[in-house]
Design an enzyme around this catalytic site. Structure first.
Site, mmCIF file in Angstrom:
data_model
loop_
_atom_site.group_PDB
_atom_site.id
_atom_site.type_symbol
_atom_site.label_atom_id
_atom_site.label_comp_id
_atom_site.label_asym_id
_atom_site.label_seq_id
_atom_site.Cartn_x
_atom_site.Cartn_y
_atom_site.Cartn_z
ATOM 1 N N HIS A 1 28.472 45.041 37.764
ATOM 2 C CA HIS A 1 28.178 43.664 37.380
ATOM 3 C C HIS A 1 27.521 43.618 36.012
ATOM 4 O O HIS A 1 26.566 44.357 35.738
ATOM 5 C CB HIS A 1 27.258 42.992 38.406
ATOM 6 C CG HIS A 1 26.925 41.573 38.048
ATOM 7 N ND1 HIS A 1 27.877 40.571 38.053
ATOM 8 C CD2 HIS A 1 25.772 40.996 37.634
ATOM 9 C CE1 HIS A 1 27.318 39.441 37.687
ATOM 10 N NE2 HIS A 1 26.048 39.671 37.414
ATOM 11 N N SER A 2 28.023 42.747 35.132
ATOM 12 C CA SER A 2 27.491 42.539 33.790
ATOM 13 C C SER A 2 27.492 43.863 33.022
ATOM 14 O O SER A 2 28.555 44.462 32.850
ATOM 15 C CB SER A 2 26.091 41.923 33.890
ATOM 16 O OG SER A 2 25.691 41.368 32.660
ATOM 17 N N MET A 3 26.350 44.367 32.561
ATOM 18 C CA MET A 3 26.345 45.671 31.891
ATOM 19 C C MET A 3 26.963 46.732 32.795
ATOM 20 O O MET A 3 27.656 47.643 32.325
ATOM 21 C CB MET A 3 24.918 46.073 31.520
ATOM 22 C CG MET A 3 24.823 47.411 30.780
ATOM 23 S SD MET A 3 23.132 47.988 30.467
ATOM 24 C CE MET A 3 22.792 48.832 32.025
ATOM 25 N N SER B 1 32.631 42.650 37.282
ATOM 26 C CA SER B 1 32.046 41.337 37.538
ATOM 27 C C SER B 1 31.141 40.875 36.404
ATOM 28 O O SER B 1 30.393 41.667 35.829
ATOM 29 C CB SER B 1 31.234 41.424 38.843
ATOM 30 O OG SER B 1 30.406 40.299 39.032
#
Length: 252
Positions: free
Chosen positions: A93-95, A121
């Protein structure tokens, strides 16, 4: 898993596929605790614990993504080699989506089978975000964290707690700001991209750019909510992961 890099939040490892989860900037392995309990009991869900947070607080956090990715890939390779017959997937997720993607690329160069699927994500492909995060001061980092949500805001207003979380946040933002995509062959693993429809950092069009980074099947799942939509849609995210893994298992 015995490595200091991985955490399991279920009482036992299921005998089904393994899902390796990669947290967001400033995040820890516990970000995926609720998802681990929502997925089918036979899944073996493990989360990556980056240095510099929680029980690894005494270790220096990485300030560049490349050495972090290399370290994660090396640890994960050792763990996968100990259980070579188990299919696995990566969720970031993200990074964490960027770390999962680059980790998958490194794993693809090795001798072990690659992941059955990637779940990426809250972020577009590696060329979609060029913000100078490495130039952010503490105030700008905290403003950005507040803008994205997902972190207990009271924690950000408590000087003692803030002192604990800031080093990892600073390091992760520096790592993101200095990252650059150097090109290369796309993945062969299928990809499911997931996002919130009102994410202030990532648009639906951004997450669709992951299509260019795999020759495998590609799917997009859009949920209501912002950057941390997944905490409000655990059942839906778990269903998307389960569907993706079972569909891939059926064609493997």
């Amino acid at each position: 898993m015995t490595s200091t890099w991985f955490r399991r939040f279920t009482t036992a490892a299921g005998d089904g596929p393994r899902l390796v989860c990669f947290p967001h900037a400033g995040g820890s392995a516990t970000a995926f605790k609720d998802l681990a309990h929502t997925l089918p009991a036979n899944f073996d869900v493990v989360s990556v614990q980056y240095p510099g947070r929680q029980d690894r607080y005494g270790e220096a956090p990485f300030t560049a993504l490349t050495p972090l990715i290399e370290a994660v890939a090396a640890e994960l390779t050792r763990e996968l080699a100990a259980d070579p017959g188990r299919p696995y997937a990566l969720f970031g997720h993200s990074m964490g989506a960027l770390v999962a993607f680059e980790t998958a690329l490194l794993l693809a160069r090795g001798e072990l089978p690659g992941p059955q699927r990637l779940f990426l994500s809250g972020r577009g492909g590696p060329e979609t975000d060029s913000a100078p995060y490495h130039l952010f001061g503490d105030a700008e980092v905290l403003d950005d964290v507040r803008r994205l949500g997902g972190t207990d805001q009271a924690m950000l207003d408590d000087p003692d707690l803030l002192e604990l979380v800031l080093p990892a946040l600073r390091a992760d933002y520096r790592a993101l700001g200095t990252y650059s995509w150097h090109g290369g062959e796309p993945l062969t693993a299928p990809v499911t991209a997931l996002t919130g429809d009102s994410d202030p950092m990532t648009t639906v069009e951004d997450v669709r750019t992951w299509r260019a980074y795999t020759t495998g099947d590609f799917d997009v799942k859009v949920f209501s909510g912002g950057h941390f939509y997944l905490f409000d849609h655990l059942d839906g995210v778990a269903a998307a992961v389960t569907e993706g893994l079972l569909t891939q298992a059926a064609v493997s």
